[in-house]
Motif scaffolding. Structure first.
Motif, short mmCIF file in Angstrom:
data_model
loop_
_atom_site.label_atom_id
_atom_site.label_comp_id
_atom_site.label_asym_id
_atom_site.label_seq_id
_atom_site.Cartn_x
_atom_site.Cartn_y
_atom_site.Cartn_z
N ALA A 24 55.04 27.06 -17.70
CA ALA A 24 56.50 26.87 -17.23
C ALA A 24 56.81 28.30 -16.57
CB ALA A 24 57.57 26.26 -18.10
N PRO A 25 57.64 28.17 -15.47
CA PRO A 25 58.26 29.40 -15.15
C PRO A 25 59.20 30.09 -16.05
CG PRO A 25 58.25 27.51 -13.49
CD PRO A 25 57.90 26.98 -14.59
N LEU A 26 59.51 31.29 -16.12
CA LEU A 26 60.00 32.07 -16.98
C LEU A 26 61.73 31.33 -17.24
CD1 LEU A 26 60.14 34.25 -19.34
CD2 LEU A 26 60.96 35.93 -17.22
N SER A 27 62.19 31.14 -15.89
CA SER A 27 63.50 30.77 -15.92
C SER A 27 63.69 29.30 -16.39
CB SER A 27 63.99 30.74 -14.58
OG SER A 27 63.15 29.89 -13.75
N LEU A 28 62.41 28.52 -16.70
CA LEU A 28 62.71 27.14 -17.17
C LEU A 28 62.12 27.08 -18.58
CD1 LEU A 28 61.74 25.26 -13.90
CD2 LEU A 28 63.90 25.63 -14.96
N THR A 29 61.78 28.37 -19.25
CA THR A 29 60.96 28.28 -20.42
C THR A 29 61.83 27.47 -21.54
OG1 THR A 29 59.75 30.28 -20.08
CG2 THR A 29 60.26 29.55 -22.30
N LEU A 30 63.13 27.66 -21.54
CA LEU A 30 63.81 27.13 -22.50
C LEU A 30 64.01 25.71 -22.56
CD1 LEU A 30 67.24 28.89 -24.06
CD2 LEU A 30 66.94 26.37 -23.83
N SER A 31 64.12 25.07 -21.20
CA SER A 31 64.47 23.83 -21.05
C SER A 31 63.19 23.03 -21.17
CB SER A 31 65.10 23.39 -19.69
OG SER A 31 64.37 23.98 -18.82
N THR A 32 62.08 23.51 -20.80
CA THR A 32 60.77 22.78 -20.63
C THR A 32 60.30 22.69 -22.14
OG1 THR A 32 59.52 24.83 -20.03
CG2 THR A 32 60.18 23.18 -18.38
N VAL A 33 60.11 23.84 -22.93
CA VAL A 33 59.90 23.93 -24.35
C VAL A 33 60.63 22.90 -25.24
CG1 VAL A 33 59.58 25.36 -26.11
CG2 VAL A 33 58.79 26.18 -24.15
N THR A 34 61.67 22.96 -24.80
CA THR A 34 62.66 21.98 -25.81
C THR A 34 62.27 20.42 -25.34
OG1 THR A 34 64.51 23.54 -25.64
CG2 THR A 34 65.25 21.20 -26.01
N ALA A 35 62.23 20.26 -24.15
CA ALA A 35 61.98 18.92 -23.81
C ALA A 35 60.31 18.50 -24.35
CB ALA A 35 61.83 18.72 -22.01
N ALA A 36 59.51 19.24 -24.23
CA ALA A 36 58.12 18.96 -24.73
C ALA A 36 58.06 18.85 -26.26
CB ALA A 36 57.28 20.21 -24.49
#
Length: 228
Positions: free
Chosen positions: A167-179
């Protein structure tokens, strides 16, 4: 003749595998989310994720091995104690075994006959199963539990780590949480299916606690990141 399918023989490895995978997802995702919320760079996030995976897998394996070994030691001690009692007081042990069967609904005469026949075949096995409640499906297996925990933790932890890498660094928090939430839901459903439990209840249980853990670590990361 018909074949019956039971889940008792899955209890040992299923518990360790589900616990390991759940811990792998929750702890690694929470660690990554917490570091990401602190606005750390990609290298810091990935180092934290890899360290969490390796340390968690080793910790799970060691913890399961020690705890299940303690259970196995207790079982062996009980079996040896029962062996000594059979050698010292066979008649008392025979009456005790007959009493178990009477309590389970057999007539006294039939209970005596069953106890005598089982004692003649394998007295220790009869007492181990009917007095101690230890059977082949429930006996403690430390190495199996440790291996299942380590492997399942690694598999679970790999999910948020791979997402954090991709994931892009700016989306790490949201994508990791969703995954992590999706993975926990899937894990809960699979565990419930294999174990014969209600699926919805299992899914809600693992996802709610996973979200709580990630929310707390994200808040802590944000707080310390702001302070720094």
């Amino acid at each position: 003749m018909h074949r019956e399918r039971h889940i008792g023989d899955r209890v040992g490895w299923l518990r360790a595998a589900v616990l390991g995978a759940n811990d792998g997802i929750v702890s690694t995702a929470s660690l990554i989310v917490g570091v990401a919320a602190a606005e750390a760079g990609r290298s810091g996030i990935l180092v934290a994720g890899v360290a969490g995976l390796v340390a968690g897998a080793m910790s799970m394996a060691a913890g399961e091995y020690v705890s299940v070994s303690s259970q196995a030691d207790a079982e062996k001690a009980d079996i040896e104690r029962e062996r000594a009692e059979l050698a010292a007081s066979p008649d008392s042990e025979l009456r005790e075994l007959s009493g178990f069967y009477t309590a389970r609904g057999l007539t006294p005469d039939l209970a005596d006959e069953v106890a005598r026949q089982l004692t003649a075949t394998d007295a220790l096995a009869a007492h181990v199963q009917d007095e101690l409640g230890i059977s082949g499906t429930s006996i403690a297996r430390p190495i199996q539990a440790a291996f299942a925990s380590a492997v399942s933790f690694s598999i679970g932890a790999a999910v948020p780590l791979i997402v954090a890498i991709a994931a892009p660094l700016s989306l790490t928090l949201s994508t990791v949480t969703a995954a992590a939430v999706l993975s926990l839901a899937f894990l809960g459903a699979v565990g419930a299916k294999v174990g014969g439990a209600p699926i919805l209840k299992a899914v809600l249980r693992v996802t709610i606690w996973g979200v709580v853990a990630m929310a707390i670590t994200a808040g802590i990361g944000k707080m310390f990141g702001a302070v720094v």
